[in-house]
Scaffold this active site. Sequence first.
Site, PDB file in Angstrom:
ATOM      1  N   ASP A  66      -4.301 -16.314 -14.262  1.00  0.00           N
ATOM      2  CA  ASP A  66      -5.359 -15.874 -13.352  1.00  0.00           C
ATOM      3  C   ASP A  66      -6.715 -16.304 -13.919  1.00  0.00           C
ATOM      4  O   ASP A  66      -6.785 -16.786 -15.041  1.00  0.00           O
ATOM      5  CB  ASP A  66      -5.316 -14.355 -13.121  1.00  0.00           C
ATOM      6  CG  ASP A  66      -5.330 -13.592 -14.422  1.00  0.00           C
ATOM      7  OD1 ASP A  66      -5.936 -14.068 -15.409  1.00  0.00           O
ATOM      8  OD2 ASP A  66      -4.735 -12.495 -14.469  1.00  0.00           O
ATOM      9  N   ASP A  68     -10.650 -15.303 -14.652  1.00  0.00           N
ATOM     10  CA  ASP A  68     -11.697 -14.290 -14.752  1.00  0.00           C
ATOM     11  C   ASP A  68     -13.038 -14.999 -14.861  1.00  0.00           C
ATOM     12  O   ASP A  68     -13.160 -16.020 -15.543  1.00  0.00           O
ATOM     13  CB  ASP A  68     -11.489 -13.424 -15.995  1.00  0.00           C
ATOM     14  CG  ASP A  68     -10.144 -12.719 -15.966  1.00  0.00           C
ATOM     15  OD1 ASP A  68      -9.916 -11.930 -15.039  1.00  0.00           O
ATOM     16  OD2 ASP A  68      -9.308 -12.995 -16.855  1.00  0.00           O
ATOM     17  N   ASP A 145     -12.106  -8.735 -26.812  1.00  0.00           N
ATOM     18  CA  ASP A 145     -11.210  -8.322 -27.893  1.00  0.00           C
ATOM     19  C   ASP A 145     -10.998  -9.382 -28.971  1.00  0.00           C
ATOM     20  O   ASP A 145     -11.408  -9.202 -30.116  1.00  0.00           O
ATOM     21  CB  ASP A 145      -9.881  -7.785 -27.334  1.00  0.00           C
ATOM     22  CG  ASP A 145      -9.258  -8.658 -26.254  1.00  0.00           C
ATOM     23  OD1 ASP A 145      -9.746  -9.778 -26.015  1.00  0.00           O
ATOM     24  OD2 ASP A 145      -8.248  -8.217 -25.649  1.00  0.00           O
TER      25      ASP A 145
HETATM   26  P1  ATP Z   1      -3.740 -12.700 -19.506  1.00  0.00           P
HETATM   27  O1  ATP Z   1      -4.448 -12.583 -18.177  1.00  0.00           O
HETATM   28  O2  ATP Z   1      -3.083 -13.982 -19.774  1.00  0.00           O
HETATM   29  O3  ATP Z   1      -2.895 -11.522 -19.821  1.00  0.00           O
HETATM   30  P2  ATP Z   1      -6.416 -12.381 -20.507  1.00  0.00           P
HETATM   31  O4  ATP Z   1      -6.989 -12.676 -21.870  1.00  0.00           O
HETATM   32  O5  ATP Z   1      -7.019 -13.089 -19.346  1.00  0.00           O
HETATM   33  O6  ATP Z   1      -4.874 -12.647 -20.643  1.00  0.00           O
HETATM   34  P3  ATP Z   1      -7.120  -9.994 -19.104  1.00  0.00           P
HETATM   35  O7  ATP Z   1      -6.511  -8.643 -19.264  1.00  0.00           O
HETATM   36  O8  ATP Z   1      -7.005 -10.719 -17.834  1.00  0.00           O
HETATM   37  O9  ATP Z   1      -6.503 -10.834 -20.309  1.00  0.00           O
HETATM   38  O10 ATP Z   1      -8.646  -9.828 -19.499  1.00  0.00           O
HETATM   39  C1  ATP Z   1      -9.595 -10.861 -19.340  1.00  0.00           C
HETATM   40  C2  ATP Z   1     -10.559 -10.864 -20.524  1.00  0.00           C
HETATM   41  O11 ATP Z   1     -11.242  -9.616 -20.612  1.00  0.00           O
HETATM   42  C3  ATP Z   1      -9.891 -11.029 -21.881  1.00  0.00           C
HETATM   43  O12 ATP Z   1      -9.668 -12.377 -22.194  1.00  0.00           O
HETATM   44  C4  ATP Z   1     -10.888 -10.392 -22.803  1.00  0.00           C
HETATM   45  O13 ATP Z   1     -11.959 -11.248 -23.066  1.00  0.00           O
HETATM   46  C5  ATP Z   1     -11.413  -9.228 -21.962  1.00  0.00           C
HETATM   47  N1  ATP Z   1     -10.632  -7.993 -22.200  1.00  0.00           N
HETATM   48  C6  ATP Z   1      -9.586  -7.536 -21.472  1.00  0.00           C
HETATM   49  N2  ATP Z   1      -9.127  -6.366 -21.941  1.00  0.00           N
HETATM   50  C7  ATP Z   1      -9.898  -6.063 -22.987  1.00  0.00           C
HETATM   51  C8  ATP Z   1      -9.946  -4.976 -23.903  1.00  0.00           C
HETATM   52  N3  ATP Z   1      -9.084  -3.967 -23.820  1.00  0.00           N
HETATM   53  N4  ATP Z   1     -10.906  -5.000 -24.857  1.00  0.00           N
HETATM   54  C9  ATP Z   1     -11.793  -6.015 -24.922  1.00  0.00           C
HETATM   55  N5  ATP Z   1     -11.790  -7.052 -24.110  1.00  0.00           N
HETATM   56  C10 ATP Z   1     -10.873  -7.098 -23.165  1.00  0.00           C
HETATM   57 MG    MG Z   2      -6.649 -12.804 -17.273  1.00  0.00          MG
END
Ligand code: ATP
Ligand code: MG
Length: 422
Positions: A66, A68, A145
Amino acid sequence: MRMSEIDKSNYSAEPLIYGRDECGKFQGLISKAALTVIEKLNKGGYNGYLVGGAVRDILLGKTPKDFDIATDARPEQVVALFKNSRMIGRRFRIVHVRLGREIIEVATFRAAHSQSSASAKTSTDGQLLRDNVYGRFEDDVWRRDFTINALYYDIRDSSVIDYVGGVRDLRSNILRLIGDPEVRYREDPVRMLRAIRFAAKLNFKITPSASIPISSLAYLLQEISPARLFDESLKLFSSGYAYDCYKGLVEHDLFRHLYSVGGELNQSDSFDNKFVLSALENTDRRIKDGKSVNPAFLIAVFLWSTMQRYYSEYQRNGLPARVALLNASDRTISAQITQLSIPKRLTLAVREIWELQSRFFKRTPKRANRLYYHPRFRAAYDFLVLRSVNEADLKVLGDWWTLYQEVDETQRKNLFGEIETH
Ligand code: ATP
Ligand code: MG
């Protein structure tokens, strides 16, 4: 603990900028919808960047799941730009923009929240609550994170902006938390689960300073709402890397904070439960083969030993098998859903898988036929076959049912003949 307390002296004040030649091809890999959103933000006089998992995955040569987007436009301004958009979240508003079938998440830059403990941060519906402090680009970086999740891609000059050494860590296969790991875990304990998931999915090594504190902080997961924990557990076990996630969770003493019922250590919380390990391997294989997986299957596996323990207890107390099974299922599931809010449609499927187990023994033509046409037959059969890795005497029964499905009507009759003569 304010995130501004992160000791930034470990990081360079100026970001590293990686140009087109260094970070490879992005354009074709960003979805059309995400590109449209960013372009429109930029045209509207704002800055929009691709951020998070999509940048990470593209740099690793993987297909992002996805997209962001981070922007300096306020949520109201984003909504004003896009027809099919709406704000979500209570205290911190994110905008969902719908373009065709895709939903793009647009988040306004923000500074870290200022609460001191994790306990006050999840609302009843499991939403992570953050203070509504909008920030600048430079602030947004530090609330993220892991370093590899804090990379921003600017479509205007095809560059990756890196304040935290994320590109270097990506290239060295290192999962590093931004700031002091213990502080960051206390701020949001779900980051411990995310660490395990990303390490497993990317086959990265968690830095020792981020890995070591986890087992002693694992208890903090108790403060997280069952709804949010359930969402995270789904991601862990439907990632295609469920086996490695499970290993990481057990190693860091996290698994029992997701699945342990009745206050006792679940027997599946170990490495030597072949039944659980085979189920995880199967799940991963199915995902790799592009097959569907029902989360209920693994849930039924994780809770099986506990349910069995209750079942024997009820039978010892003189309850008939059927009633004992119903009671044991109820007790197991009602205890479990206080920890993870597993939706009803899944707990129903779990119950059915368990309930059908005893019906495999009743092999008369009529009953076998009825079982065969039960909507949950296939899952229950897979479950039975898996059980035989731990319970060898089930092997013959499993093989019989395998044959049953393979042969035609006449041969099927012979199958019953064999049971009767034995
Ligand atoms: P995926 O979508 O592949 O699981 P992602 O890294 O995109 O991985 P998301 O949960 O979509 O994870 O979150 C998007 C972004 O938001 C992350 O890459 C991170 O930068 C930030 N993020 C998400 N959750 C947290 C958290 N609990 N603490 C800090 N930053 C976060
Ligand atoms: Mg994501």
